[in-house]
Structures are given as structure tokens and as C-alpha cells.
Design a protein around this motif. Structure first.
Motif, PDB file in Angstrom:
ATOM      1  N   GLY A 176       0.781  -1.059  -0.064  1.00  0.00           N
ATOM      2  CA  GLY A 176       0.034   0.162   0.151  1.00  0.00           C
ATOM      3  C   GLY A 176       0.891   1.261   0.043  1.00  0.00           C
ATOM      4  O   GLY A 176       1.761   1.153   0.678  1.00  0.00           O
ATOM      5  N   ALA A 177       0.427   2.210  -0.790  1.00  0.00           N
ATOM      6  CA  ALA A 177       1.247   3.344  -0.747  1.00  0.00           C
ATOM      7  C   ALA A 177       0.456   4.548  -0.766  1.00  0.00           C
ATOM      8  O   ALA A 177      -0.506   4.537  -1.601  1.00  0.00           O
ATOM      9  N   ASP A 178       0.820   5.819  -0.433  1.00  0.00           N
ATOM     10  CA  ASP A 178       0.184   6.930  -0.497  1.00  0.00           C
ATOM     11  C   ASP A 178       1.002   7.949  -0.350  1.00  0.00           C
ATOM     12  O   ASP A 178       1.941   8.065   0.572  1.00  0.00           O
ATOM     13  N   GLN A 179       0.883   9.057  -1.162  1.00  0.00           N
ATOM     14  CA  GLN A 179       2.100  10.175  -1.249  1.00  0.00           C
ATOM     15  C   GLN A 179       1.274  11.410  -0.783  1.00  0.00           C
ATOM     16  O   GLN A 179       0.054  11.533  -1.025  1.00  0.00           O
ATOM     17  N   GLU A 180       2.140  12.092   0.114  1.00  0.00           N
ATOM     18  CA  GLU A 180       1.625  13.085   0.500  1.00  0.00           C
ATOM     19  C   GLU A 180       2.332  14.502  -0.062  1.00  0.00           C
ATOM     20  O   GLU A 180       3.765  14.423  -0.055  1.00  0.00           O
ATOM     21  N   ILE A 181       1.646  15.475  -0.689  1.00  0.00           N
ATOM     22  CA  ILE A 181       2.745  16.543  -0.993  1.00  0.00           C
ATOM     23  C   ILE A 181       2.475  17.856  -0.340  1.00  0.00           C
ATOM     24  O   ILE A 181       1.484  18.096   0.511  1.00  0.00           O
ATOM     25  N   GLY A 182       3.113  18.838  -0.706  1.00  0.00           N
ATOM     26  CA  GLY A 182       2.939  20.225  -0.389  1.00  0.00           C
ATOM     27  C   GLY A 182       3.737  20.605   0.661  1.00  0.00           C
ATOM     28  O   GLY A 182       3.603  21.916   1.232  1.00  0.00           O
ATOM     29  N   TYR A 183       4.728  20.031   0.693  1.00  0.00           N
ATOM     30  CA  TYR A 183       5.811  20.559   2.163  1.00  0.00           C
ATOM     31  C   TYR A 183       6.568  21.736   1.537  1.00  0.00           C
ATOM     32  O   TYR A 183       7.188  22.561   2.358  1.00  0.00           O
ATOM     33  N   LEU A 184       6.563  21.838   0.300  1.00  0.00           N
ATOM     34  CA  LEU A 184       7.248  22.998  -0.314  1.00  0.00           C
ATOM     35  C   LEU A 184       6.548  24.009  -0.896  1.00  0.00           C
ATOM     36  O   LEU A 184       6.927  24.596  -1.880  1.00  0.00           O
ATOM     37  N   HIS A 185       5.208  23.850  -0.574  1.00  0.00           N
ATOM     38  CA  HIS A 185       4.171  24.827  -1.292  1.00  0.00           C
ATOM     39  C   HIS A 185       4.553  26.365  -0.778  1.00  0.00           C
ATOM     40  O   HIS A 185       4.470  26.772   0.414  1.00  0.00           O
ATOM     41  N   ARG A 186       4.635  27.317  -1.902  1.00  0.00           N
ATOM     42  CA  ARG A 186       4.966  28.421  -1.630  1.00  0.00           C
ATOM     43  C   ARG A 186       4.165  29.354  -2.198  1.00  0.00           C
ATOM     44  O   ARG A 186       4.466  30.711  -2.694  1.00  0.00           O
ATOM     45  N   CYS A 187       2.889  28.911  -2.469  1.00  0.00           N
ATOM     46  CA  CYS A 187       1.783  29.669  -3.297  1.00  0.00           C
ATOM     47  C   CYS A 187       2.243  30.623  -4.435  1.00  0.00           C
ATOM     48  O   CYS A 187       2.065  32.062  -4.417  1.00  0.00           O
ATOM     49  N   PHE A 188       3.103  29.862  -5.285  1.00  0.00           N
ATOM     50  CA  PHE A 188       3.496  30.611  -6.434  1.00  0.00           C
ATOM     51  C   PHE A 188       2.295  31.478  -7.167  1.00  0.00           C
ATOM     52  O   PHE A 188       2.412  32.489  -7.373  1.00  0.00           O
ATOM     53  N   GLU A 189       1.217  30.696  -7.343  1.00  0.00           N
ATOM     54  CA  GLU A 189       0.182  31.167  -8.081  1.00  0.00           C
ATOM     55  C   GLU A 189      -0.450  32.391  -7.492  1.00  0.00           C
ATOM     56  O   GLU A 189      -1.004  33.326  -8.143  1.00  0.00           O
ATOM     57  N   LYS A 190      -0.634  32.408  -6.127  1.00  0.00           N
ATOM     58  CA  LYS A 190      -1.278  33.553  -5.449  1.00  0.00           C
ATOM     59  C   LYS A 190      -0.406  34.700  -5.472  1.00  0.00           C
ATOM     60  O   LYS A 190      -0.760  35.796  -5.677  1.00  0.00           O
TER      61      LYS A 190
END
Lengths: 391, 591
Positions: B235-249
Motif C-alpha cells: 500500500g502506498a500513499d503520497q503526500e505533497i505540499g511540504y514546499l508549497h510557496r503559493c506561487f500562483e497566489k
């Protein structure tokens, strides 16, 4: 001579010298390895502390001593402390058994007639430290590293032990000095026992957890494997144990296959007799020769590390059980048959060891076949170059 | 969880330009004709939106799933590659959100855009069943806009923290808020067991192991929780967002020119390519084209940085496999490439060398000779490393058949770039829709069969060779003479001598610094071939100095989404080998 002197004081002095020498060599190995890796990888390596970075040899232990000695909260304390010490002890004892130079001066203990067996018995206990450390750390990565090392070291103990049987059949002795003597009177065992030597080198790399067999630590997979939770001097002890065992295994390889301290074959050349005639100078030269050969093996360890990628665990097991062990068994079988069927014969005035020459030829063929088998491409190159249709 | 400080940004309140027409692409007639053709023959009701840079359609939210399925399975159109799914917020409208789907057809080499309009309380049916790639994309839209997707199997926040309040890309979200978020109350990641490995009763206990976010092989800050049976991943589940810097905002509160350094930091291994993608999108909106000299330099630096990107990928992947030497060995030519960028712009890894309309400054006099030197030295390094690893039995055993993905799955997961080409689809943006004059160079698109880690290595090695081919031709042609930035005072700053000596230029300089570039009202999408896939920028302009919406299509995003699928049933060393070969760059993955 006073028996106290013979059996206590003198061995203690010798042991101290060996102990300090090993410590110094291990510390130096760290520097040598880093410099050599730098050389292989087209960079400099440590070159800031002292001339050529030699001060690193002292700076590293000082750093280890001053670092915080961290113990995980829920670690199994006794086992956790015992872990780093266990691999260290056998390697120190083993050093007392290895003949660094021609007799009578240059081994710590005088010639134990089951020397080889004792060495194997002692070195195989090193795995306990790793398993204990991995289990006691209370970390999943450590545990996996410890389990891997248990399986790996036990598996490779078998081909390592089997590979020397051929040597024993030739030399008819478990005494290390006797094995060296045999080699200088006949030929270095690497020639008639080429396959065994190959197996021994592969298995000793695996025994030491060195790349490409460094799965118990596998820094990119298991963070740092069994020593993930170890810091400061405890970590240094693991390193000390690993490097000491590397040196022990190199010494063994030199003794068993490459003529030990001597530089002669067939009774000609720079043999023990010549050294003994030169007195203690000859002894020193013999030791120098031994250490040089050993350093070449240590260099080989580092060379392997710089060259090969790491195995996967199941592939490692396959290599050990499906390839090396059958090969070692076949080696014993063939050696036995050839030695029985073709004993040494007298041609005119010279004795020619027909069996050993045949073994050398067979060994070369087997190694050549192995290499071809290993590097035969399994799948054709599939790269294509094409244009996307411009729709 | 509490708000630490709260202060509001000072918005620009100056006059909006009135002398601007809406953006109309040059070949709008052909695009609209093609759009009408698709609408007529697709077999589903499509309401065409004309005047855009792609054939675009507005779809009712109830009809989106059948429409996507019809377009995917249509024998003629075959939109089999889901490129992007994102939201745009128009608060003034009754149905304030646009959920935009962009699809690509490998067969016909064409793109379309579908828009679904939803109000704040409405939800869209999930299209995960049609395109698996949209799983994460829909989560992103939910995270950023609060649009719910009905029937989505796992509709959680993806880029922001689980305890985050509000939806950051909504126009009424105050970007100056600061949050202090704790891990309390956050559910532990529990990987879903793959159906193949579900057992009712087992004598073995299964272990859940967190690979990352701080793990030596999880370059940057990736995280993958795996459930292990022995060493087999079940079983595997990836989690991201640790480097989210709101580029788009962030882009929405900066001028167009100020966004360029942010794009550097998306895929920081090949920063120049992102610059090219962003600048060319804005240029498309503005209707200007960079001068030939600038285009030539852009192309050369793109190819150099593509090589540098592949070098980092191959080097770090080999480190993960335990072959340390290649990493440092390959970093020598990479160092030269970065030094070349440094000689151009003064910065190394992230040169920020491009400007909208051209380049910041002209290249140094020895640019071509330096390039030639690097091009001469590169093949030796590439050949040596390839010889060291590609025929090595250990390496082959470690990579062949490891992390394999089929052609169909790769397309369905939205793969682009080397990973898609390694699965056997020769899609390369530089060939499919050439820019910067790639069509005038003689080069090939390498692709391989199998889609495994070994194939990805093969493709990357060959791509570096092809880039060298392009570079050699570019060097042989020489740099065209002329300026490096357009002569348009509304886009490019006038030269300093002029600013000091002419009233007009001084005013233009002042206007451009204070009010920025103001592209016409409209939307545009432009794509370039990045180091690891199609890097696309979708920009909506409202005619002011700040972009109304900047959307980047990060190629890593759908690729990392498929990671769990690719490593299922394999072991941890395989998972590590696979991850390295996918070339996931966290900066880009997390925006």
C-alpha cells in the motif's frame, strides 16, 4: 626466559602495539578512503586540516568525542549500548592471530594450530552487534537494516567458509604460518584457487557490508540502516568495527591467497629463509610487504565502492545462495578430484605440480565464463529515434 | 491554530488602462473553425467559446463526465492525455468559478479546453474514472477554491495544511494572513492496501513506514507512506505540499516582470526553461515576439539547462542506487553550464535571465566559444557514465522492469516528457508544437519501450545527445545580430542612456516601473518542453499590471501522483530507484 615474560608481558606489549597500530590504521583509513573517493569522483576530498588534510585523522575522533551522545527514549538500553561494542571485540582479538611477518617475532601469539578456524569463529560474531543495535534502536529503518544484515552476513559466511576449503586441501593445514610457508614453497594459492579467491573477495565485501553489498546501511533506502539512531562515539565504534573487520579480512585474503609476508614462489625469491637470515631487518621488511599487500586490498574495497551500484536484497541473496555457494562447492569437488588424479610428478630433475597447473587453467576458464555470463545483455537496446508526425 | 498577525496588503488603485482591446490570437479563424468541427462531430453537446487561443467549449457540470469520456474514446479525436485541470475565480459572476480542463490528443497533436462554470455552493461530478490524473488535480481545485467534486474517492486538501482555513486562490482571500498551524488533530496517513494484496488473515504483521518528508532519497521534501509486508510494498500513499510557496497566489500580487524570478524556483534544476515558458506566454498575450538574437540565446540556454536537468536526475538517481561516483563526475559539465549562465546573468542556479520581450542583457562576447567548449566536453562525460552504468549487471538488475508503467496508464496519468517517452509515446512539445525555431533544427525524439526505470535512463541519455546536436547546430549558425529585447516601450525598459537624455524615454521608464506591463484582457496558454515534461502557463489578464490568474502546469504533479501505482508490489529499493528516475522536483510539484 622467565615464563611470566614469555606468556604475559611480552604478548601484552605486542598486543598493545597491534591495538594502537590498528586504531591508527582505522583512523587513517577514514582519511585514505575519503581522499581516494575524492580522487575517483574527480573532486578533492578533505584537504583543509593540516597538510593534505592529514589532520582529519585526529579531527574526526575529536569531533566524535565531543558530539552529543544521543539515546532514543524508548530504546532497549542494554542492547543499545552493547551494539557498537560487540563488533569491535572480535576484530581486536583476531589481530593477535594474524602473522604479519616471518616467525618468530611478528605475530602476537605464537602460531595457534587452529588459527584459521578461530579467526572465522570470532569474526562471525560481529553480526550480533549489528542485529542488536538495529533492534534496540526502536526505529523501523534500524530494524530493517539489522534484519537485512542478519540475513546477509549469515548467508555470506557460508561461501566465505567454503571458499577456503580448497586452500586447506592444498596446504593441509589450519595454521596461518604453515599456509604462508606452503605458498612460498609452491605457488600463491590465488593461482590454483582462482575461483575460491574470487568467491572469498566477493564474500568478504558482503561480510563487511561494503558497497555494493552495503544493504544494512543503504543510506538512500534505510536512511542509515542499523546505525540510524547512533551518534557520537557509539557511531564511531560501529565505524571502527567495520573498518577493523575490513582490515582483518584483507589480512586474511593476503595470508590465504597472496603469500602473506613473503615475496617468493617455488622456494625462490624473497622468502622466509632469506628474511630470517637478515634478522630483525628481514622481519620488518616482511611486515612491510604484508602491509603493502593488505593496503592493496583496502584500496580494492574503496575502488569497488566508487564503481558499483548497490544490489537489491533479493538479488543479493540470489547471488549468495544460487551462485557463490554452488560455485564454492564445485570448487571443492574439482580441487579434490584434480589433486587426487594428478599428483605432482618428477620430470627429469624438476617436480611439476600438474594438478595445480590444471586447477589454474580451470579457474581461469570458470572466471572468464562467469564474467561473460554476468555481462551478457538480457534485453536488447530499445531506444528509437523518430519524428512525431506534424499533424 | 491561531492567526498570528493580520495586516492587509496595499492594493494598486491607479487608473486602469482604457486604450486596450481584448486579446485575440493571430490564427483565431482556424482555431475557431477546428473548434466548430470538434463540436459538430464529438457526439456530445459542446457549446463553443470562440476567440480563444485553443478550441474551447463550455460544458454543463452535469455533462462533464460523459463529455470527457466521449472525447477520450472518440475514434477520430482521441483526447487521451489529460494535461491540466484548474480553477479560475471570477467573483463578479453569478457562477463564480471556472473549472478548466485541458486535454491533448497524441494522435492528432491538438489541444482543447473545456470549461465548467460552478457557483460557490455547487459541486462538479468527479472525472477520476475517466482520467486518473485528475484525482490530484481535483483535490488541488478543492484546496484552492473550495469547489467540491462529487464522488471523489479522497477529497482532502493537497497543497496546504490540513488545518488551513479558507481557500487561498479565491479572489476574496486576503493573502496577507499568517497562520500558525499545528499537527494536532491531523489524521495520520494510512495507505490504502492495494486490492491485489488484500488478505483476510495473515500470520505476518504489516508495517507502515514513512519514506520522507525527511529521508535521504526523497529529494527535497516528498513524502510517501508505504505499508510493507516484509519488504514488499502493499500500500502506498503520497503526500505533497511540504514546499508549497503559493506561487500562483504570489503572482497575482506582483507585476508580470516580477513573476519571472518565481518561475525560476519551480523546477530549479532547469530554471531557464520555466522562464522561457512564462515569458513566451506573456508575449503571446501581448502579441510581441522576442528578437531573433534573444530567441537564439533562449534556445541555447534551454538546451543547456535541459542537459543540466538530466545530469542532476541521472546523478542523483545513481546515488540512490548506491553508485556515488557518477554524481560528482557528471557535476563537472553541469558546473560549466551553470558558469555559462552566470557569465550571462550573474546568477548561477536561478539566473532570472529572461525578460518579457527578450533578455535582461546581451550575452558576453565569449558566449559562443564557451558554449562550443562545453558542447565539446559533454559527450565524453555522458559516454563514460553511460558505459559505467548501462551495461553493469547490477544496475540492469536494479532497473529493468522496476517501476514500469504501461503506455495506456502513462497517458491516463497525464505523463509528459521523458517519463512518457520511456513508456513508448514519442510526444515532445518541441516537435509537436515547435517554438523558438526548434522546427528548423535537425534532431530526433528518442523514445523507448517498457516504461521502466531502465528505459527512462536510456531516454535521458539519448536526449542529452540530441540536445548536444541542437546546440552544435545553433553554435554553427552563430548568433543573429540585433537587439536582445523588443523595441516596445510598453514592454521593455528603454536603454539607460536614453532614459538619462530623453524626456520620452524617462517617462516610459517611469511608467513601466510604476505601472508595469499591461497585457490586453484575455487568456492564453503556452507550453514548452521542460526537463521533465510539458511546462505550461495559463495566464488570465484583466488589463492591469498584475496577472489576474497565473496557472502553471507542473509536469511532476501527475507523475508523482502515479508513483504509488508504479511501486505497488515492489520493494523499498525499487521504490527508491523509481522515484529518482521520475525526476520529481518538489519546487515544481508543490508550486
Amino acid at each position: 626466559m622467565n615464563p611470566w615474560m614469555t606468556y604475559l608481558i611480552w604478548p601484552l606489549i605486542k598486543f598493545s602495539i597491534a591495538f594502537i597500530a590498528v586504531q591508527a590504521l582505522v583512523a587513517a583509513m577514514n582519511w585514505i578512503e575519503r581522499r581516494l573517493l575524492g580522487f575517483f569522483q574527480a573532486r578533492l576530498g578533505p584537504n583543509r586540516v593540516g597538510p593534505w588534510g592529514l589532520g582529519q585523522i585526529i579531527a574526526d575522533p575529536i569531533k566524535f568525542l565531543l558530539k552529543e551522545d544521543f539515546v532514543p527514549a524508548r530504546a532497549e538500553k542494554v542492547a543499545y549500548y552493547l551494539g557498537p561494542i560487540l563488533p569491535l571485540l572480535p576484530s581486536f582479538i583476531v589481530f593477535c592471530l594474524i602473522p604479519f611477518g616471518p616467525p618468530p617475532t611478528f605475530a602476537v601469539t605464537n602460531n595457534i594450530n587452529v588459527g584459521l578456524l578461530l579467526i572465522f569463529a570470532l569474526t562471525s560474531t560481529a553480526v550480533y552487534g549489528i542485529i542488536l543495535g538495529g533492534w534496540a534502536s526502536n526505529n523501523k529503518f534500524s530494524l530493517m537494516g539489522g534484519l537485512r544484515s542478519a540475513a546477509q552476513m549469515v548467508s555470506y559466511e557460508v561461501p566465505l567458509g567454503l571458499s577456503i576449503v580448497g586452500v586447506l586441501m592444498l596446504t593441509q593445514s589450519l595454521e596461518l604460518e604453515e599456509i604462508v610457508r606452503y605458498q612460498e614453497m609452491n605457488s600463491w594459492n590465488v593461482f590454483p584457487q582462482l575461483v575460491a579467491c574470487f568467491i572469498f573477495i566477493v564474500a568478504m565485501n558482503a561480510e563487511n557490508n561494503r558497497t555494493p553489498f552495503d544493504l544494512p546501511e543503504a543510506e538512500s533506502e534505510l536512511v542509515a540502516g542499523f546505525h540510524t539512531e547512533y551518534s557520537a562515539m557509539k557511531f564511531a565504534f560501529y565505524m571502527l568495527g567495520e573498518y577493523s573487520l575490513m582490515i582483518v579480512n584483507s589480512c586474511l585474503a593476503v595470508t590465504l591467497f597472496f603469500g602473506g609476508w613473503s615475496l617468493g614462489m617455488g622456494g625462490i625469491g624473497f622468502t622466509t629463509e632469506v628474511m630470517q637470515k637478515m634478522g630483525w631487518v628481514g622481519g620488518l621488511i616482511g611486515t612491510g610487504i604484508f602491509v603493502t599487500k593488505m593496503m592493496l586490498f583496502l584500496f580494492m574495497y574503496i575502488w569497488f565502492r566508487a564503481t558499483f551500484p548497490r544490489f537489491r536484497f533479493d538479488q543479493l541473496m540470489d547471488l549468495g545462495w544460487k551462485f557463490l555457494i554452488p560455485l564454492a562447492l564445485a570448487n571443492i569437488f574439482v580441487t579434490g578430484i584434480v589433486l587426487l588424479a594428478f599428483p605432482s610428478r618428477l620430470y627429469g630433475d624438476t617436480v611439476i605440480a600438474v594438478g595445480e597447473i590444471m586447477l589454474t587453467v580451470i579457474g581461469m576458464i570458470v572466471i572468464a565464463l562467469t564474467l561473460v555470463l554476468l555481462f551478457k545483455p538480457k534485453r536488447p537496446k530499445v531506444i528509437n529515434a523518430s519524428r512525431v508526425s506534424e499533424a | 491554530m491561531s492567526t498570528l498577525t493580520r495586516f492587509s496588503a496595499i492594493p494598486y488603485t491607479g487608473p486602469a488602462p482604457t486604450n486596450r482591446n481584448p486579446y485575440v490570437p493571430a490564427d483565431v479563424a482556424t482555431i475557431d473553425a477546428r473548434g466548430a468541427e470538434i463540436a459538430a462531430r464529438a457526439g456530445v453537446a459542446l457549446e463553443q467559446e470562440t476567440g480563444l487561443d485553443l478550441p474551447a467549449f463550455i460544458v454543463a457540470k452535469e455533462a462533464i463526465v460523459p463529455t470527457l469520456r466521449a472525447l477520450r474514446d472518440h475514434t477520430e479525436f482521441q483526447f487521451d492525455l489529460p494535461l491540466d485541470l484548474f480553477g479560475v475565480d471570477y467573483p463578479g459572476r453569478e457562477q463564480r468559478f471556472d473549472v478548466v480542463y485541458q486535454l491533448y490528443s497524441v494522435k492528432n497533436n491538438e489541444r482543447i479546453r473545456l470549461k465548467v462554470r460552478v457557483g460557490e455552493t455547487e459541486s462538479v461530478p468527479t472525472s477520476v474514472d475517466v482520467y486518473r490524473a485528475f484525482d490530484w488535480f481535483e483535490r488541488e481545485v478543492f484546496d484552492m477554491y473550495g469547489v467540491r467534486f462529487e464522488g471523489h474517492p479522497n477529497l482532502r486538501r493537497i497543497l496546504t495544511h490540513e488545518m488551513f482555513q479558507g481557500h487561498a486562490l479565491r479572489k476574496d482571500y486576503d493573502p496577507a494572513q499568517r497562520w500558525l498551524l499545528s499537527e494536532q488533530g491531523v489524521a495520520k496517513l494510512k495507505p490504502k492496501i492495494d486490492p491485489r494484496f488484500e488478505v483476510e488473515h495473515s500470520d505476518f504483521e504489516r508495517v507502515t513506514l514513512n519514506l520522507g518528508p525527511s529521508h535521504p532519497a526523497m529529494h527535497g521534501t516528498l513524502r510517501c507512506a508505504v505499508t510493507l509486508e516484509g519488504e514488499t510494498i502493499v500500500g502506498a500513499d503520497q503526500e505533497i505540499g511540504y514546499l508549497h510557496r503559493c506561487f500562483e497566489k504570489m503572482s497575482e500580487t506582483h507585476t508580470y516582470q516580477q513573476v519571472i524570478p518565481f518561475t525560476d524556483r519551480l523546477n530549479y534544476c532547469s530554471a531557464v526553461i520555466n522562464n522561457v515558458g512564462y515569458c513566451m506566454t506573456v508575449e503571446k498575450l501581448l502579441g510581441v515576439a522576442a528578437p531573433e538574437r534573444a530567441q537564439h540565446v533562449r534556445l541555447m540556454l534551454s538546451e543547456f539547462y535541459r542537459i543540466a536537468d538530466h545530469i542532476v536526475c541521472i546523478g542523483t538517481n545513481l546515488v540512490d542506487l548506491g553508485a556515488l561516483t557518477n554524481f560528482w563526475y557528471l557535476f563537472q559539465p553541469r558546473e560549466e553550464i551553470i558558469a555559462l549562465a552566470e557569465s550571462c546573468s550573474g546568477a548561477r542556479l536561478l539566473p532570472t535571465y529572461l525578460r518579457i520581450g527578450g533578455l535582461a542583457v546581451d550575452v558576453p562576447a565569449d558566449f559562443l566559444s564557451n558554449s562550443q567548449r562545453i558542447v565539446n566536453m559533454l559527450p565524453k562525460y555522458i559516454d563514460e557514465v553511460e558505459a559505467l552504468v548501462m551495461k553493469n549487471r547490477i544496475f540492469r538488475d536494479r532497473t529493468e522492469g522496476v517501476g514500469a508503467i504501461t503506455k495506456e496508464d502513462a497517458l491516463n496519468f497525464g505523463f509528459t516528457g521523458p517519463c512518457l517517452r520511456a513508456a513508448g509515446v514519442p510526444f515532445d512539445v518541441r516537435k509537436a508544437s515547435p517554438y523558438l525555431g526548434y522546427e528548423t533544427y535537425d534532431w530526433d525524439v528518442p523514445y523507448a519501450e517498457g516504461g521502466d526505470t531502465y528505459a527512462r535512463f536510456l531516454v535521458r541519455f539519448e536526449e542529452m545527445r540530441q540536445s548536444i546536436r541542437i546546440l552544435q547546430q545553433a553554435i554553427d549558425r552563430g548568433l543573429p545580430s540585433g537587439p536582445v529585447i523588443v523595441d516596445n516601450p510598453y514592454v521593455a525598459l528603454p536603454p539607460k542612456e536614453k532614459v538619462y537624455n530623453e524626456m520620452e524615454s524617462l517617462i516610459y521608464h517611469f511608467k513601466l516601473i510604476m505601472h508595469g506591463i499591461q497585457p490586453p484582457v484575455g487568456e492564453a496558454y503556452f507550453q514548452v518542453e521542460g526537463g521533465n515534461g510539458e511546462v505550461g502557463f495559463y495566464i488570465v489578464s484583466d488589463g492591469t499590471k498584475n496577472p489576474y490568474r497565473v496557472r502553471v502546469r507542473p509536469p511532476c504533479f501527475p507523475i508523482f501522483e502515479a508513483y504509488g501505482h508504479m511501486i505497488m508490489g515492489q520493494t523499498i529499493p525499487d521504490a527508491i530507484a523509481t522515484l529518482g528516475s521520475l525526476n520529481i522536483i518538489a519546487g515544481e510539484l508543490d508550486h
